[in-house]
Each structure stands twice: as C-alpha cells, then as structure tokens.
Design a protein around this motif. Structure first.
Motif, short mmCIF file in Angstrom:
data_model
loop_
_atom_site.label_atom_id
_atom_site.label_comp_id
_atom_site.label_asym_id
_atom_site.label_seq_id
_atom_site.Cartn_x
_atom_site.Cartn_y
_atom_site.Cartn_z
N GLU A 1 -8.29 9.18 -7.24
CA GLU A 1 -8.50 8.68 -5.87
C GLU A 1 -9.26 7.37 -5.87
O GLU A 1 -8.95 6.47 -5.08
N LYS B 1 -0.12 8.08 -5.26
CA LYS B 1 -1.17 9.05 -4.94
C LYS B 1 -0.56 10.46 -4.82
O LYS B 1 -1.13 11.44 -5.32
N TYR B 2 0.59 10.51 -4.19
CA TYR B 2 1.28 11.78 -4.01
C TYR B 2 1.67 12.36 -5.37
O TYR B 2 1.57 13.57 -5.61
N GLU C 1 0.60 4.81 -2.04
CA GLU C 1 0.65 6.13 -1.40
C GLU C 1 1.54 7.07 -2.20
O GLU C 1 1.22 8.24 -2.43
N GLU C 2 2.70 6.56 -2.62
CA GLU C 2 3.65 7.36 -3.40
C GLU C 2 3.01 7.79 -4.73
O GLU C 2 3.11 8.94 -5.15
N VAL D 1 -5.53 -0.06 -3.31
CA VAL D 1 -5.13 -0.26 -1.91
C VAL D 1 -5.99 -1.37 -1.28
O VAL D 1 -5.48 -2.23 -0.55
N PRO E 1 0.81 -1.22 0.00
CA PRO E 1 0.00 0.00 0.00
C PRO E 1 0.84 1.27 0.00
O PRO E 1 0.43 2.31 -0.51
N ARG E 2 2.08 1.18 0.53
CA ARG E 2 2.94 2.38 0.54
C ARG E 2 3.34 2.81 -0.87
O ARG E 2 3.53 3.99 -1.17
#
Lengths: 455, 103
Positions: free
Chosen positions: B13, A93-94, A90-91, B20, A86-87
């Motif tokens: 998103e 997403k950033y 996250e990256e 995720v 998931p990290r």
C-alpha cells in the motif's frame, strides 16, 4: 439449429481473473513463486492484457536478477511507460491484494494454464466451425488432419513435449555423424590425435578420455564413503569446469558453511595444506599465493549455495533460477543423503530414488549436467544402488586403494603415486567397469591423474 | 508483532500510494524514487537506523527553509545501491542538521 458458439459458451467460463491476480500477487511477493510461474507460464496464458503486461514486466526483471517486488515493478513500469495513469496503479493494487500462501501457487498456476488451454480450444472450435460453415471445404481428410494436429498441441503434457518424425530422426542422425566426422578430422589434423571433449571437463585426463566429458542432460552419481573425498571431488570438478574453463556452475552444499567452502578453495587453488590455511599458520609469501588463488576464483563461474535444509523441490527451484539468471552448465548436489525428507513415511532407498529421478529430469529439462554425491555404505555398497544406476548416465565410485593392492598389483606399479581409484560403475555412452588410478592429496585437497613412470 | 502478511500489506500500500502521488503530480520523480528506495530498504531489513533517525530529525522541524531544501536535495541525491553515496550524503545531512540547530 443454432450453431453460434457465442451463445453456447458463457464468457466468464473462458477465463479466471481471480487466478491470474493470485498468480501475479504471488510472483510479486515470493521468489519461489516467481521461479515456478516463470517456468510454467507464458504471457499469452493470461486473458487480461494488463495481467499479461505485469507478468512480462516481472519476468523481465527476474531475468536481470532483480526480484520483481512491487517497488521494482513500479520503477520498471514507469521507465517503459506502462503505468501512466492512477487507474493503472489501482489495478496493480487489486492484484497485490490477492495474497496466497507460497505453497499454493502451483494450484493457481494450473488454473491459469487450464483456462488458457480452454481459450485455445474454443478458438480452434471457432476456426473449424468457420471452415465448415463458411468456406465449405470438401477435403474432409485435410480438415481432420489439421484438427488432430491442433488438438494434439493442447493435450500434450508440457510445452516442450514433441514426437520425432522419421525425417527428424534422420536429420538428427546425419547431423551427429557429420559433426563427429568433422571432429575426427580435426583431431587428426589439428590436435594431433588428442580427442576434444563433447561436454564439460571432468578434471581427469583418463576420465575425459573414456567419457568425452560430462554432457548436458547427464545425471552423474559419485559415491564415496564418509571422509573419502566426496566434497574434494566436487570441488575438483568445480575447479576444472568453473575456474579453468570459466563455465558457470552451481554448487549446493548441505553440510558445510560458507566459510568452510571458501577456506577449502584457498587450499585447492594455492596448493597449501588445508590445516595450515585453516589455522592461519602460513608465511607472507604463502599468503600472497593464496590471494592469487582467490583472484582466480573471483574470475570463475563458481556459484555456491550452502543449504542445510535442502529438499528435491528446492533444488528444482534453485536450479531453474540459476539457469535463467546465470546460465549455469552444471549443478553439483553435495550430498543427497542429507536432503530433508519430504514424506517421513518413505524408506531411505525410496527417498533416494525419488531424489535421483528428480535430478535426472532437471538435467534434461534445463539441459545442464547434474552431479549428485551419495554416501557409500562401509562395505562400499550403495543403498538403492540398482535404481540409482538405472536413472543415471554415469556412476562413479571413489575409494582409497588398499595397501595390499598397492604392493601386489603389477599394473599399479607402473604409476608413481596412486592412492585412490575412480571406478566407472556405469557409463551410458562408453566403457564401464574401469578403475582409474588417481592421486588424492588429502592435506592440499588436490586430486589429479596418477602419473606413470617415465620409463 | 506485525505478521508477515500485514507487513506485505503495508509495503504494497505504501509503494502504490507513493506511485499514485507521483502520477497525480503531488511529488516529483526524484521524490518518488527516493521514497520507494527507502521503503525497499526498510522492508528488506537492511535497516539503516542512522539514516532513518536523521530523516526523522529533519522532518520534525522542517519549515521549508533554504537549509531544509538543501537537506532534502541531499537526501534525494542518495544512491541506495552505493554504500559510499549513502555514507557521504548522510554525513552532509548530519552537518546541515547541526548547522540548522545552531541557527
């Protein structure tokens, strides 16, 4: 004195993660941005290995004709085992949160490129520093020569800029002569004197003979007055290149709709009058001939892009995309007088000059043939002709043969059915000032070499 | 009216959240692929209103019955790139929903 480089350069001076994210975000949101970044950046230009990977994934999708959207990137990343945590998401997403306007992508690409050059320079300094301090190499000339070579790589404007050494030129010259020698031998022995082409076929035997075909990197300008066969010439060329020789070609049309272009092909490939094809006034046998014609088109390398609001920048972007995805050998722009003005303050001739320069550069960079169609004035002259002539490799003019000339010219009487001339106004590689008589059947939209009387 | 930037944001998103959920093992690979393809379909403005309506109808009264699970499996089997697959599976879902209503 402390010579330690680490202490002199702040680490974040060597990279700009924000610019990297903005470029990647633009790639994931805009096809134009993707084309530009694909052509100007390398994965190694990104400081962050994660960013470099995202860039590589996006490029790999783009090469396979898939728009690198976030969804496609996720699917590709998972199939290659790049996103496992998931990290990682996250990256990503950033990255995607760093929206930029499409027109600003060039600025952010330059930022990434400049930091990349800076890192290269820093690595060079470090290496040279080590050479002097640790290895204490006494050959100063060698150190300076190596340094100069490395530095020249950095200051070159483009990646593909190069200087030919005497040896390069000699090798190139010998290879060219050898190739021509072998080809000449082949002509004599195998083709019984018929010269094979150096480039793409023009669709006319006489023009092939004089030019040896349209060569990669060439800019060809074809001028004709309104209604005198510009589009027919373009599609005749497309037929010779894409239908008969199965090479890939991109046809940009600023005036005609998709339907109009498709209907023209029906007439060209069937030999049935265009008016009848358009109105549907045909019989069942002719319908089947037309169907057969379209099946040839289906198997061809003809890609069409009707684009009423074409700009020089857009031609660059579209040509790059098609070069990567379809490996086109030629692009035809029909026609440049209809392109949108980027700067309304410029004069007509200045705009045409700018467009022609862009197209020449494009032909050379992508190693494709670019043919631009231009409109001649009613007196047969061309606005900004001198400047256009300077830029292009081959300038052709298409015009009807005046009736008086058909009756009085002894030379033309040797032909069965001439009604048009292709005039070679400029030919960088061969003869110019030549008029080639052709036959243009306006109704069937078909062009061919004028036939000589058999006697 | 949703602006282009807002639309991009919603798309990003939703796609990332779906991924995720997969990485956290909340949804399966097939479920993830289905949701991403559905998102792509909506965003690329290839809106298939009928499919969305069918899915909405199914979700509204989904109580994870055996029939609901069959409908779900049918939806997951849709190949969004294949018009025929889309059409055939939609017809099956339509029939399954009709028989659920009849029950």
């Amino acid at each position: 004195m402390n010579l330690s480089l680490e202490k002199k350069i702040p680490e974040d001076y060597l990279f700009d993660l924000e610019s990297e994210r903005r470029v990647l975000s633009a790639i994931l949101h805009s096809e134009d941005a993707c084309i530009e970044a694909y052509n100007l950046l390398l994965a190694s230009d990104f400081y962050s290995p994660r960013h470099a990977t995202v860039f590589e994934l996006a490029c790999s999708l783009f090469e396979r004709e898939t728009n690198p959207t976030v969804v496609e990137l996720l699917k590709e990343g998972h199939s290659l085992g790049v996103f496992t945590n998931p990290r990682d998401i996250e990256e990503l997403k950033y990255i995607v949160e760093h929206y930029i306007e499409d027109e600003n992508v060039g600025y952010w690409i330059q930022r990434v490129k400049q930091k990349s050059k800076l890192r290269y320079f820093e690595a060079f300094l470090r290496k040279t520093h080590q050479l002097i301090t640790e290895e204490q190499n006494d050959d100063v000339e060698e150190i300076l020569m190596t340094a100069e070579e490395e530095l020249s790589k950095l200051t070159a404007l483009e990646i593909d800029d190069r200087i030919d050494t005497p040896a390069d030129i000699a090798n190139l010259g010998y290879d060219e002569v050898e190739r021509r020698f072998l080809r000449y031998k082949e002509i004599k022995e195998l083709h019984k004197g018929v010269i094979p082409l150096d480039g793409l076929p023009t669709g006319f035997d006489n023009l092939n003979h004089i030019t040896l075909g349209y060569k990669a990197g060439d800019l060809i300008i074809l001028g004709a007055q309104t209604g005198h066969g510009k589009t027919s010439f373009a599609l005749h060329t497309a037929r010779a290149v894409a239908v008969d020789n199965k090479k890939n070609i991109l046809y940009l049309n600023t005036e005609m709709s998709r339907e109009q272009i498709a209907l023209r092909w029906g007439s060209i490939l069937s030999g049935i009058e265009h008016d009848r094809v358009r109105s549907g006034d045909i019989n069942e046998t002719e319908l089947s001939v037309i169907l057969n014609g379209y099946s040839q088109l289906r198997e061809s390398g003809f890609y069409s892009y009707p684009c009423p609001n074409l700009t020089p920048e857009k031609t660059i972007s579209i040509a790059r995309k098609f070069k990567v995805q379809k490996n086109i050998d030629m692009m035809i722009v029909d026609y440049i007088g209809r392109m949108d003005k980027v700067d309304p303050k410029l004069q007509e001739w200045q705009i045409l000059e700018q467009i022609v320069k862009t197209q020449k550069m494009l032909a050379q960079n992508l190693k494709i043939v670019v043919m631009c169609l231009v409109q001649l004035n009613p007196d047969g002259s061309l606005q900004g002709a001198k400047r256009m002539k300077n830029e292009c490799d081959l300038m052709l003019k298409l015009s009807p043969i005046p009736k008086e000339e058909l009756e009085e010219n002894e030379e033309l009487r040797k032909y069965l059915d001439p009604n048009y001339y292709i005039y070679i106004d400029k030919n960088r590689d061969g003869r110019s000032g030549v008029r080639i008589p052709i036959n243009f059947d306006l109704q069937k939209q078909i062009m061919k070499d004028a036939e000589r009387h058999s006697s | 009216m949703v602006s282009r930037e807002q639309l991009k944001k919603i798309y990003d998103e939703t796609a990332l959240l779906t991924d995720v959920l997969f990485l956290k093992e909340k949804i399966s690979l097939e479920e993830r692929d289905f949701l991403l393809s559905l998102l792509e379909m909506v965003i690329k403005e290839k809106n298939n209103d009928e499919l969305l309506e069918l899915l909405y109808k199914w979700m509204k009264e989904n109580n994870k019955s055996e029939l609901d699970e069959i409908i779900k499996a049918t939806a997951l089997a849709i190949d969004f790139e294949d018009e025929k697959s889309l059409k055939d599976n939609m017809q099956i879902i339509r029939e399954l929903l009709a028989s659920r209503e009849a029950d």
